[in-house]
Motif scaffolding. Structure first.
Motif, mmCIF file in Angstrom:
data_model
loop_
_atom_site.group_PDB
_atom_site.id
_atom_site.type_symbol
_atom_site.label_atom_id
_atom_site.label_comp_id
_atom_site.label_asym_id
_atom_site.label_seq_id
_atom_site.Cartn_x
_atom_site.Cartn_y
_atom_site.Cartn_z
ATOM 1 N N LEU A 141 -7.093 13.421 10.294
ATOM 2 C CA LEU A 141 -6.418 12.153 10.572
ATOM 3 C C LEU A 141 -6.939 11.045 9.663
ATOM 4 C CD1 LEU A 141 -6.346 12.327 14.487
ATOM 5 C CD2 LEU A 141 -4.564 13.022 12.868
ATOM 6 N N ASN A 142 -7.394 11.428 8.472
ATOM 7 C CA ASN A 142 -7.881 10.445 7.505
ATOM 8 C C ASN A 142 -6.765 9.546 6.990
ATOM 9 O OD1 ASN A 142 -10.584 11.016 7.570
ATOM 10 N ND2 ASN A 142 -10.601 12.313 5.759
ATOM 11 N N MET A 143 -7.129 8.495 6.301
ATOM 12 C CA MET A 143 -6.163 7.569 5.710
ATOM 13 C C MET A 143 -6.678 7.118 4.352
ATOM 14 S SD MET A 143 -6.828 3.827 7.358
ATOM 15 C CE MET A 143 -5.962 3.145 5.948
ATOM 16 N N THR A 144 -5.822 6.459 3.590
ATOM 17 C CA THR A 144 -6.225 5.861 2.325
ATOM 18 C C THR A 144 -5.407 4.600 2.092
ATOM 19 O OG1 THR A 144 -6.615 6.284 -0.033
ATOM 20 C CG2 THR A 144 -4.580 7.147 0.880
ATOM 21 N N ALA A 145 -5.971 3.676 1.320
ATOM 22 C CA ALA A 145 -5.298 2.424 0.968
ATOM 23 C C ALA A 145 -5.436 2.221 -0.521
ATOM 24 C CB ALA A 145 -5.918 1.251 1.731
ATOM 25 N N PHE A 146 -4.402 1.641 -1.164
ATOM 26 C CA PHE A 146 -4.423 1.541 -2.626
ATOM 27 C C PHE A 146 -3.384 0.533 -3.094
ATOM 28 C CE2 PHE A 146 -1.592 4.842 -1.166
ATOM 29 C CZ PHE A 146 -0.423 4.642 -1.882
ATOM 30 N N THR A 147 -3.561 0.095 -4.333
ATOM 31 C CA THR A 147 -2.553 -0.708 -5.011
ATOM 32 C C THR A 147 -1.811 0.199 -5.986
ATOM 33 O OG1 THR A 147 -3.876 -2.719 -4.831
ATOM 34 C CG2 THR A 147 -2.133 -2.705 -6.481
ATOM 35 N N ALA A 148 -0.484 0.248 -5.874
ATOM 36 C CA ALA A 148 0.321 1.137 -6.708
ATOM 37 C C ALA A 148 0.692 0.460 -8.024
ATOM 38 C CB ALA A 148 1.579 1.557 -5.951
ATOM 39 N N ASP A 149 1.361 1.218 -8.876
ATOM 40 C CA ASP A 149 1.737 0.702 -10.190
ATOM 41 C C ASP A 149 2.733 -0.444 -10.109
ATOM 42 O OD1 ASP A 149 0.088 2.631 -11.230
ATOM 43 O OD2 ASP A 149 1.692 4.029 -11.750
ATOM 44 N N ASP A 150 3.410 -0.594 -8.969
ATOM 45 C CA ASP A 150 4.344 -1.711 -8.802
ATOM 46 C C ASP A 150 3.635 -2.982 -8.342
ATOM 47 O OD1 ASP A 150 3.734 -1.065 -6.204
ATOM 48 O OD2 ASP A 150 5.790 -0.602 -5.579
ATOM 49 N N GLY A 151 2.311 -2.927 -8.210
ATOM 50 C CA GLY A 151 1.533 -4.095 -7.818
ATOM 51 C C GLY A 151 1.443 -4.319 -6.326
ATOM 52 N N GLU A 152 2.089 -3.468 -5.534
ATOM 53 C CA GLU A 152 2.087 -3.639 -4.085
ATOM 54 C C GLU A 152 0.943 -2.842 -3.452
ATOM 55 O OE1 GLU A 152 4.081 -5.771 -2.604
ATOM 56 O OE2 GLU A 152 5.107 -6.217 -4.494
ATOM 57 N N GLN A 153 0.502 -3.311 -2.285
ATOM 58 C CA GLN A 153 -0.553 -2.630 -1.543
ATOM 59 C C GLN A 153 0.069 -1.661 -0.541
ATOM 60 O OE1 GLN A 153 -3.603 -5.469 -0.057
ATOM 61 N NE2 GLN A 153 -2.423 -6.996 -1.187
ATOM 62 N N TYR A 154 -0.417 -0.420 -0.545
ATOM 63 C CA TYR A 154 0.122 0.631 0.316
ATOM 64 C C TYR A 154 -0.987 1.259 1.143
ATOM 65 C CZ TYR A 154 4.452 0.513 -2.424
ATOM 66 O OH TYR A 154 5.619 0.121 -3.042
ATOM 67 N N PHE A 155 -0.560 1.870 2.236
ATOM 68 C CA PHE A 155 -1.462 2.574 3.138
ATOM 69 C C PHE A 155 -0.792 3.882 3.546
ATOM 70 C CE2 PHE A 155 -1.893 -1.929 3.426
ATOM 71 C CZ PHE A 155 -3.250 -2.187 3.546
ATOM 72 N N ILE A 156 -1.529 4.973 3.467
ATOM 73 C CA ILE A 156 -1.045 6.271 3.942
ATOM 74 C C ILE A 156 -2.008 6.747 5.014
ATOM 75 C CG2 ILE A 156 -0.534 8.672 3.383
ATOM 76 C CD1 ILE A 156 0.109 7.789 0.551
ATOM 77 N N ALA A 157 -1.493 7.043 6.208
ATOM 78 C CA ALA A 157 -2.323 7.489 7.319
ATOM 79 C C ALA A 157 -1.772 8.797 7.867
ATOM 80 C CB ALA A 157 -2.343 6.436 8.425
ATOM 81 N N LEU A 158 -2.628 9.812 7.965
ATOM 82 C CA LEU A 158 -2.219 11.091 8.533
ATOM 83 C C LEU A 158 -2.094 10.969 10.047
ATOM 84 C CD1 LEU A 158 -4.441 13.566 6.471
ATOM 85 C CD2 LEU A 158 -2.104 12.792 5.990
ATOM 86 N N VAL A 159 -1.036 11.551 10.590
ATOM 87 C CA VAL A 159 -0.750 11.474 12.023
ATOM 88 C C VAL A 159 -0.887 12.838 12.694
ATOM 89 C CG1 VAL A 159 1.006 10.853 13.743
ATOM 90 C CG2 VAL A 159 0.790 9.511 11.631
ATOM 91 N N ALA A 160 -0.490 13.900 12.002
ATOM 92 C CA ALA A 160 -0.536 15.260 12.552
ATOM 93 C C ALA A 160 -0.498 16.258 11.387
ATOM 94 C CB ALA A 160 0.643 15.487 13.505
ATOM 95 N N PRO A 161 -1.060 17.454 11.618
ATOM 96 C CA PRO A 161 -1.630 17.975 12.862
ATOM 97 C C PRO A 161 -3.066 17.521 13.064
ATOM 98 C CG PRO A 161 -1.770 19.650 11.166
ATOM 99 C CD PRO A 161 -1.037 18.478 10.546
#
Length: 307
Positions: free
Chosen positions: A162-182
């Protein structure tokens, strides 16, 4: 200045989220993975003749994705309020007094059948002496609006699945990806579920704190999360698996795909984030070469898991 500090705090997360440190695989492999299925009370707040209860899995707020259920009870009549407009705003305050937030559902959805309001929060930091989380809630009943707040504790997420990561993408926006399952994968093809979110930069100056326009996030729509799972441990030689499927969004806003784990152990989910126009805005392809004795290459965008 507050907006700038919010950006700095989030960027610091992004800068460290994809840093590759030397991995202690032997220590990780002994980790016991515990699944949580029961929603239990995580916090309760009393406001006049109302009681607000928030439940979460295991009755705990964790770093990463948290599915939340909020119930409002009129303690004088013992009635459950199920037709109010309810808002939810988590705020992180650091040792300098600067404020930031995290991906969350601000306007909670009413589940009138089960008498609760549903939402989520992707807490980006654990609580500590230097950083504290406070939730701000508002609701209306009989034409009157009530506002409450409560300091909460966000715990470390011990389940690497259930780890997650946060980053700035090439479009300059801030994104977050969070695992939900399994929560606890099997040696099989597993449905992989993740939330993908972006920070909405404020378009106006801040109003009265906490102004939700300064802490706004959205679910990313119609992107694709390209997936390449591999075993990075040197003894595994960059081993992968067949029949994996990229993650695409469904009606609930989450992204669904398939990851095929062919054995237990340490796996890296290598990602490339593709926007709705087909452009890769973060992530790199990794080598498909068999490399025994050498730690596997990771994408520019990845999340490590373990089962």
């Amino acid at each position: 200045m507050k907006k700038f500090m919010c950006f700095v705090a989030t960027f610091a997360i992004a800068a460290t989220s994809c840093t590759l440190d030397k991995t202690d695989y032997e220590s990780e492999i002994s980790t016991i993975v515990i699944e949580h299925f029961d929603y239990e009370e995580a916090v309760s707040i009393n406001e006049g003749s109302y009681k607000i209860i928030i439940t979460a899995l295991n009755g705990t707020f964790y770093k990463g994705y948290n599915d939340l259920r909020l119930t409002i009870i009129n303690t004088e009549t013992n009635d459950t309020i199920n037709s109010a407009a309810v808002t939810f705003l988590p705020i992180l305050t650091n040792y300098n007094g600067n404020h930031s937030s995290c991906p969350h559902r601000y306007n909670l959805d009413a589940n009138t059948e089960d008498d609760y309001y549903s939402g989520y929060a992707v807490f980006t930091n654990e609580s500590s002496e230097l950083e504290t989380w406070t939730i701000y809630i508002s609701f209306t009943d009989n034409g009157q609006t009530y506002t409450v707040n409560k300091t909460i504790t966000v715990e470390e997420q011990g389940n690497m699945n259930l780890n997650m990561t946060a980053f700035t993408a090439d479009d300059g926006e801030q994104y977050f990806i969070a695992l939900v399952a399994p929560q606890k994968p099997k040696i099989a093809e597993n449905e992989l579920v993740a939330g993908i979110y972006t920070y909405n930069s404020p378009t106006s100056d801040a109003g009265t704190f906490p102004d939700p326009s300064q802490f706004s996030y959205s679910e990313v729509e119609d992107y694709t999360l390209l997936l390449d799972p591999r075993m990075p441990e040197p003894s595994m030689g960059n081993h992968s698996s067949p029949n994996n499927q990229d993650l695409i969004q469904r009606e609930d806003g989450l992204y669904y795909g398939v990851v095929n784990y062919t054995m237990t152990g340490n796996w890296t989910l290598n990602f490339r984030l593709q926007n709705q126009f087909g452009a890769i805005i973060k992530g790199t392809e990794v080598s498909t070469d068999f490399t025994p004795g050498i730690e596997g290459e990771r994408s520019e965008l990845y999340i490590d898991i373990l089962f």
